[in-house]
Design an enzyme around this catalytic site. Sequence first.
Site, PDB file in Angstrom:
ATOM      1  N   TYR A  20     -18.556-181.430  40.131  1.00 35.01           N
ATOM      2  CA  TYR A  20     -19.884-182.035  40.091  1.00 35.01           C
ATOM      3  C   TYR A  20     -19.850-183.555  39.970  1.00 35.01           C
ATOM      4  CZ  TYR A  20     -22.495-177.697  39.843  1.00 35.01           C
ATOM      5  OH  TYR A  20     -23.057-176.500  40.137  1.00 35.01           O
ATOM      6  N   LYS A  33     -11.004-170.613  35.371  1.00 38.13           N
ATOM      7  CA  LYS A  33     -10.229-170.013  36.477  1.00 38.13           C
ATOM      8  C   LYS A  33      -8.825-170.624  36.480  1.00 38.13           C
ATOM      9  CE  LYS A  33     -11.050-167.746  39.755  1.00 38.13           C
ATOM     10  NZ  LYS A  33     -10.704-166.316  39.980  1.00 38.13           N
ATOM     11  N   ASP A  80     -14.333-164.717  36.724  1.00 34.40           N
ATOM     12  CA  ASP A  80     -14.834-163.527  37.425  1.00 34.40           C
ATOM     13  C   ASP A  80     -14.878-162.325  36.494  1.00 34.40           C
ATOM     14  OD1 ASP A  80     -12.183-164.376  37.798  1.00 34.40           O
ATOM     15  OD2 ASP A  80     -11.765-162.788  39.208  1.00 34.40           O
ATOM     16  N   ASP A 134     -22.632-173.391  35.548  1.00 31.92           N
ATOM     17  CA  ASP A 134     -23.828-173.294  36.382  1.00 31.92           C
ATOM     18  C   ASP A 134     -24.094-171.832  36.758  1.00 31.92           C
ATOM     19  OD1 ASP A 134     -25.973-174.109  37.812  1.00 31.92           O
ATOM     20  OD2 ASP A 134     -24.891-175.323  39.260  1.00 31.92           O
TER      21      ASP A 134
END
Length: 421
Positions: free
Chosen positions: A149, A219, A285, A309
């Site tokens: 971002y 992740k 995930d 987000d």
Amino acid sequence: MANKVNLLHGQLVVPDQPIIPFIEGDGIGKDITGPSQKVIDAAVAKAYGNSRKIIWKEVLAGEKAFAQTGTHLPDETLEAFKEYLIGIKGPLTTPIGEGIRSLNVALRQTLDLFVCLRPIRWFKGVPSPVRYPSLVDMHIFRENTEDIYAGIEYMAGEEKTKKFRDFLINEMGVTNIRFPETSSFGIKPVSQEGSERLIRAALEYAIKRDLPSVTIVHKGNIMKFTEGAFKNWGYNLAENEFGSKTFTWRQYEKIKAERGKMDADKALNDAKKAGKIIVKDVITDAFLQESLLRPFDYSVIATMNLNGDYISDQLAAMVGGIGISPGANINFKNGYAIFEATHGTAPNIAGTGQANPGSLILSGVMMLEYMGWDVAAEHVYDAMEHTFSKRRVTSDLYVQMEGATLLSTTEFADEIIKNIH
Ligand code: NAI
């Protein structure tokens, strides 16, 4: 001075009549701001009589600012948030072609509001897609200033992009860009400092509120030096800076490897009995699945910008959607905070009286809590729960609830005020 919120020796000092700047917002911002302030004022009056009162001070941003001043984000608005430390805002349309990516991002960056805090709490009676919504009680700490971002992006085909690609290939020895001629690029800066301040804020919040765990969501299995580093810096911080108050999953694994599972389980149970915060990590995930299936396993979530987000919207959907999900952007070091409705300007229903003011009202409640005006905050929570349980709701929830009564934006706010006991 007398009406300004201040930060003294790391503690917020709130006068009895603080001046709070607010941005009305575009679209439904106009519909929800007045009714939301009325609810907050009523709760404060109920809790503290005449001894405390918020003095609302309008500052301009968005379309209203553009119409009056020719710019979407006047300097005076930024100055007001700096001067009064905390403020609240409605949604803003993202202006096209003014050199600003987003007004929200500009506010966050200028004030270095590094935490996006989203509490996810279910109100009895609100329709939910999960089986046991009463077990959902999470607090998302999303990093607000780094990650993909940061906006460092290069468009395929442009001169700079070719230069960057050649640098990667020729200077850095990169060989695995699948289609080098037609690739765009984005950069993902993640720093130790930025990660630590976010995770420190999450740990301090958990300690202050006596919450059971902090989960680092990342992740790192794929992006080892950014997301993986975020996780490792988080564990280091928990063990080195908060050692007496935490027990980490990394410590559990170490004991297990050295002395076996029984000893590790015992250490974990002892830590829980001693009221220590369990610091663990989950791959993003897996988290998106686990948070639906086992929401009771999660309390405070510390995560990076992009993950945060996605996670924020999924968790919001679990407890009734963006119409009633509050948020805040906070710099826990210097005290700056802007509380905000998490939804957008909803142009499709602006001016129709259909908008749910719940998100902005609850953002106001977060503000009251931040100010230490907890009794007033509790009044709103109770009154809102009461209103939902009577199935008196705005159109977004009406369509999901059997036997509900449809209320307009102002009627819903008035109903909450009526239920403040
Ligand atoms: P949106 O959140 O405005 O609308 C999405 C859907 O949710 C629409 O169907 C809308 O009617 C509904 N909705 C939103 N808030 C509601 C409420 N309080 N009560 C009932 N229904 C509600 O998202 P969209 O359409 O993607 O964005 C519209 C504009 O808002 C864009 O200019 C966008 O950039 C801006 N935006 C601003 C944000 C902010 O200021 N924090 C956040 C998100 C979008």
